[in-house]
Design an enzyme around this catalytic site. Sequence first.
Site, PDB file in Angstrom:
ATOM      1  N   TRP A 280       0.890  -1.318   0.120  1.00 26.03           N
ATOM      2  CA  TRP A 280      -0.157   0.051  -0.047  1.00 26.03           C
ATOM      3  C   TRP A 280       0.899   1.297  -0.017  1.00 26.03           C
ATOM      4  O   TRP A 280       0.456   2.416  -0.721  1.00 26.03           O
ATOM      5  CB  TRP A 280      -0.913  -0.126   1.283  1.00 26.03           C
ATOM      6  N   HIS A 281       1.973   1.125   0.849  1.00 26.77           N
ATOM      7  CA  HIS A 281       2.928   2.343   0.765  1.00 26.77           C
ATOM      8  C   HIS A 281       3.778   2.604  -0.646  1.00 26.77           C
ATOM      9  O   HIS A 281       4.263   3.618  -0.972  1.00 26.77           O
ATOM     10  CB  HIS A 281       3.771   2.321   1.794  1.00 26.77           C
ATOM     11  N   GLY A 282       3.914   1.247  -1.067  1.00 25.24           N
ATOM     12  CA  GLY A 282       4.588   1.288  -2.532  1.00 25.24           C
ATOM     13  C   GLY A 282       5.509   0.090  -2.475  1.00 25.24           C
ATOM     14  O   GLY A 282       5.743  -0.558  -1.680  1.00 25.24           O
TER      15      GLY A 282
END
Lengths: 426, 339
Positions: A280-282
């Site tokens: 989700w953060h990358g």
Amino acid sequence: MATRRLAPIFLLIVSLLVYASFGLANFGFILFSLFTSYLTALYLTNHQNKIILTLAIILNASIFFLFKITPNVTIKTMTFIAPVGLAYYTLQVISYLIDVYRGKYQAERNLLRYGLYIFYFPILLIGPINRYDNFNKALDQIKITLDNIYAGLLRILWGLFKKLVIAGRLTILVNSLTSYTSGGAFALLACFSYAILLYADFSGGIDIVLGFSRLFGLILPENFDHPYFKKNIKSFWNAWHMSLSNWLKDYIYISLGGNRKGKIRTKINIIITFLVSGLWHGLNYLVWGLCHGLLVAFPNFLRTKWPRVNHFITIVLVSLLWVFFVYNDTFTALKMLASIFTTFNYQLLLANIFNFGLNGINYLILIWAIMTLFLGEAYEKPIQKFCHQRKIEGRLIILGMALFIILLFGIYGIGFEVSDFIYSKF
Amino acid sequence: MKRVVKIVLIIVGFIGLFWFTQRLVSPKYMMNLVEGSMIAEYYEDPTNHDVIFIGDCEVYANISPMVLYETEGITAYVRGTSQQLIWQSLGILKETLKYETPKIVVYNVNAMRYAKPVSEAYNRLTLDKMKWSKEKWDIINASMLPEENIFSYLFPLLRYHSRITELTNEDFTYLFQSKTNTHNGFLINQKIKPATSFPTPRPLAETDFAQSNYAYLDEIRKLCAEHNIKLVLMKAPSLYPYWYPEYEDNIKSYAEKYDLDYYNFIPLSRTIGLDYNTDTYDGGTHLNLNGATKLSTYVAHLFKEKYNLKDYRENAKIKKIYDEKLRKYDEAIKNEKNN
């Protein structure tokens, strides 16, 4: 009564205007998510159709993942840029669809109310990730009162203090430290500084969102619960970015079977959940997610019988693992993490301490502000009681002093983009 | 009622606190970057002036009103500031006309080459100490760079708050007082840095000045005409930045078209007696005291002859004021030399 009816309309109009200010091109994707989820939920209310649910989730999630992989998507001659708030509204849309499918609540028929849930601009920028039932209830309790306005302003100022006085200075420090490629003590200080920077920046932003909402009597869920006071990694995650942690727990961990399928599957489910959190953060945060997943899945790792030692270990582990946020690519982050244990350049660090963009007075202000932050959190309840028991004169003095401190000691102005929050890039 | 009084007192107290803090952190421009104090010194000057100079550093470094007075009894003031852009010159002229109506306004045309704001620092040097007026508001709006905002001019605390960590003796000494750094707008500099080379000009991409600058110049011209003031254009002598022949032609054409006097002192350098080995403090961009004295003496004779300006040395009241000014001027020259 009129306030309760008009405030949501006012907030929706403001939200649309703010969203439009980021560029009209943003509207395409968010309107797509809004309408697909609105219509799908209406359909799911009367039809328990898992395929339709899955399709709607895949449609929305695929846009999110597409932009996570590449920030610019080009189809033929058209280039699309990731729309503002994509990471937040996608999770809200998915939770809404699953909740309606699970029968937790009915689908919303009022498009304006649902539109505000998706478009509410403070949340789109930084969170917290809302659930529709909570948001709906909060909308029903909207009430503009002097107490709410005071509480809202106080919360906004507290957020600005964290963001401008602490995070502003730590940003200068961390940016300077990361320019030293030798790592070692520089990387260590960068990680610990970043631990406070991220907390001050993110929770400060959330304070501003919650404070703004409170001005209208809109009470949104908390996103932090004193995370750095927690004595193990699991407790830390129950207190850090709680809206995301709870979302992952409810819609990933439990969907995978949670702890109902034996010890090994539980550990695997935990690790998968944290990998999704990293994703989700990358893509660069997958290793970070994996590390935290392992630490939560194996809670006895480095645990002692002394709570204070456990607290210290938790802070050290969490801070060291922020290395993946400090250095933007995984390889550099791993190299810097290794350098902390192999490069002993503390004398060089001390010799350069005033070359990191902060002079002596700035360091003193920073230390004072960090102490204020954590003492403020440790004594949150009595401080809140004190502030709220004041009469109007006392309240004016509190607000005035807070504003004065922020304006004088904050880092803002030319060269500093105050509206940039670390978590608004995710 | 008692509560209302308390609330009012609290609000007044905070306004006082913010005002004091803002004053403390704002630059004083008294010992460092003294160019920032020039604009305000004009308000304290006790006399009117027959000649007002407007323009960039080429006027405040090169024209000494004290020499104009000493040579021909001309009263003059230099309202020049660092990198003063033409819309700033227009605003400063408008402001000046609220205080007095000179016989001559001299505009130094060097800034015609700049159509856009150059830097925030220069804006601040011109604007920070300027009194609030519609003119200041207009100048700010025309001068701001994209990263600036009007609030930081209205409330300088927003711009200078970070100075709280770097206050110096200057901030405390001049918290409630100021001193005069110029002599009717002229800033003394006696350093010598000879010009060792001459500029090799790069070809101009655009030979004409921006139309917006002509529009501002038109406004200056019309404003002077309305007030029956003679507008004179000048180009101060300098080697840098290079004054292109195309620029010269543009100004000449403009001056001819509107029947304005225009003096380009660059080709007159030899006649004036300027020596770029001794008369410049920065290798040819600005004149030092020596050079400024030579140029000002020349200008004094020229203006006296051309415009028949009054000799105020014969006016006892003015003479008394200017004698004191001259005494301070000589003292400042001696002090600067000793330092």
